[in-house]
Write an enzyme that holds these catalytic residues in place. Structure first.
Site, PDB file in Angstrom:
ATOM      1  CE  LYS A  50      -3.503  -2.725  -0.101  1.00 53.20           C
ATOM      2  NZ  LYS A  50      -2.937  -4.004   0.289  1.00 53.20           N
ATOM      3  CE1 TYR A 264      -8.769 -10.271   2.046  1.00 55.82           C
ATOM      4  CE2 TYR A 264     -10.169  -9.950   3.963  1.00 55.82           C
ATOM      5  CZ  TYR A 264      -9.058  -9.607   3.225  1.00 55.82           C
ATOM      6  OH  TYR A 264      -8.248  -8.592   3.663  1.00 55.82           O
ATOM      7  CE1 TYR A 290      -5.110  -9.214   0.509  1.00 57.54           C
ATOM      8  CE2 TYR A 290      -4.322  -8.735   2.723  1.00 57.54           C
ATOM      9  CZ  TYR A 290      -5.264  -8.574   1.734  1.00 57.54           C
ATOM     10  OH  TYR A 290      -6.350  -7.781   1.952  1.00 57.54           O
TER      11      TYR A 290
HETATM   12  C1  LIG Z   1      -3.725  -5.283   0.129  1.00 57.45           C
HETATM   13  C2  LIG Z   1      -2.721  -6.367   0.172  1.00 57.45           C
HETATM   14  C3  LIG Z   1      -2.536  -7.243  -0.920  1.00 57.45           C
HETATM   15  C4  LIG Z   1      -3.415  -7.245  -2.128  1.00 57.45           C
HETATM   16  O1  LIG Z   1      -3.050  -6.269  -3.038  1.00 57.45           O
HETATM   17  P1  LIG Z   1      -4.166  -5.718  -4.033  1.00 57.45           P
HETATM   18  O2  LIG Z   1      -3.483  -4.655  -4.768  1.00 57.45           O
HETATM   19  O3  LIG Z   1      -5.298  -5.285  -3.171  1.00 57.45           O
HETATM   20  O4  LIG Z   1      -4.585  -6.857  -4.901  1.00 57.45           O
HETATM   21  C5  LIG Z   1      -1.522  -8.177  -0.847  1.00 57.45           C
HETATM   22  N1  LIG Z   1      -0.751  -8.270   0.243  1.00 57.45           N
HETATM   23  C6  LIG Z   1      -0.913  -7.469   1.306  1.00 57.45           C
HETATM   24  C7  LIG Z   1      -0.037  -7.671   2.462  1.00 57.45           C
HETATM   25  C8  LIG Z   1      -1.904  -6.494   1.309  1.00 57.45           C
HETATM   26  O5  LIG Z   1      -2.061  -5.716   2.391  1.00 57.45           O
END
Ligand SMILES: *Cc1c(COP(=O)(O)O)cnc(C)c1O
Length: 332
Positions: A50, A264, A290
């Site tokens: 982010k 999720y 993730y």
């Molecule tokens: C938000 C996030 C993702 C996903 O990325 P997107 O761009 O939303 O697909 C992957 N890994 C982490 C750690 C995240 O916080």
């Protein structure tokens, strides 16, 4: 640079390293595995993907003279934590909407990102039930602020609009630069695919550059077709924003939905194995939502002999490690 005409804040002060995962490569006896350490983007508390997106989005918010950032995410959202930190850094206020996607999952005493929201002094955080129309709720927040002469700026979930995705167009260029400097040509890049800005930005960046690895997104929530559609639409918006004329051919979008598990943020055995394996043989922490699921996907594809032993894979570590602490129970 493809993105140089856009205002940008500097939250990342260097390229993130690309390292070879020597022991994991040996352990799996498959292709050569490298890792791009976007868990080390620094800035905005604990880094992660982010940070790259917010460089462009927060610069835009400041240009628009906003005084309050409004965003939304799941209850352990890395994006909400990074946005809150960005607001503090820029002297802005911040309003968060936390969506309880898994009923009963919000715990005000939780550790992980929840602890960090508290330390960062989150005010005006609202918990909303799963399935809430988050964009509509954010519009209402913005209208309520406007009624008191405040200027809200809405950042979509995951900062995954075309502007935020420029962070990963720029990352694609960074990877190409590093490939040249380190003399490694990657065949595949594996990344988690959630709200899609990361996946789409990389695809768009490599597409415009006419170079780079094939990008494989490992889904963390949606089914394959829905995710492909989301990525394709976003790639087209990014190309539009960059005024790129060449039409986009969507065969280049790959999404794997076999590693989502029950949904999720819900743990899977493969994710637990991946997190433990990478921690114990590489000394690298992944997150349960993730990067752990994305690594589970990579490990499984290698075990299915999807790749040739002479191929080179780049795994994108998108961060998210704070959430690991909120999942301590499943690893004990
Ligand atoms: C938000 C996030 C993702 C996903 O990325 P997107 O761009 O939303 O697909 C992957 N890994 C982490 C750690 C995240 O916080």
């Amino acid at each position: 640079m493809l993105t140089s005409s856009f205002p940008r804040k500097k939250y990342l002060h260097h390229q993130t390293p690309i390292e070879k995962m020597v022991r994991l490569t040996k352990h799996l006896a498959g292709p050569e595995i490298y890792i791009k350490r976007d868990d080390m983007t620094g800035g905005l508390t604990e880094g992660g993907n982010k940070v790259r997106k917010l460089e462009f989005i927060v610069a835009d918010a400041l240009k628009m003279k906003a005084d309050t950032l409004i965003t939304a995410g799941a209850v352990q959202s890395n994006h909400c934590r990074a946005t809150l930190a960005a607001a503090i850094t820029e002297g802005l206020k911040c309003r968060l909407l936390l969506e309880e996607r898994v009923p009963g999952s919000y715990n005000p005493a939780a550790t992980g990102n929840n602890l960090l929201y508290n330390l960062l002094g989150a005010e005006n955080t609202r918990i909303v039930p799963g399935g809430t129309d988050l964009m509509k709720e954010m519009e209402l927040e913005k209208a309520a602020l406007a009624a008191t002469d405040k200027a809200g700026y809405i950042i979509p979930v995951g900062a995954s609009n075309a502007l935020g995705s420029l962070g990963y167009v720029s990352c694609a260029e960074e990877i190409l630069e590093q490939s040249t400097a380190q003399e490694i040509e990657f065949d595949y890049l594996i990344c988690p695919s959630g709200s899609g800005g990361t996946h789409s930005g990389l695809v768009a960046g490599f597409f415009i550059s006419g170079a780079g690895p094939k990008v494989f997104g490992i889904n963390v929530s949606r089914k394959e077709e829905a995710q492909k559609e989301l990525i394709k639409t976003l790639v087209e918006k990014i190309l539009d924003l960059l005024q790129h004329k060449k039409p986009f051919v969507d065969q280049t979008i790959n999404c794997f939905d076999a590693y989502v598990g029950p949904g999720y943020s819900l743990p899977t055995d493969q994710m637990k194995e991946a997190v433990k394996l990478v921690a114990s043989i590489e000394g690298i922490l992944l997150d349960p939502v993730y990067s752990g699921k994305a690594m589970a996907g990579l490990i499984d594809l290698i075990r299915q002999n999807y790749f040739r032993p002479d191929e080179k894979i780049l795994f994108l570590h998108t961060g998210g490690v704070p959430a690991l602490y909120a999942y301590a129970g499943i690893f004990q």
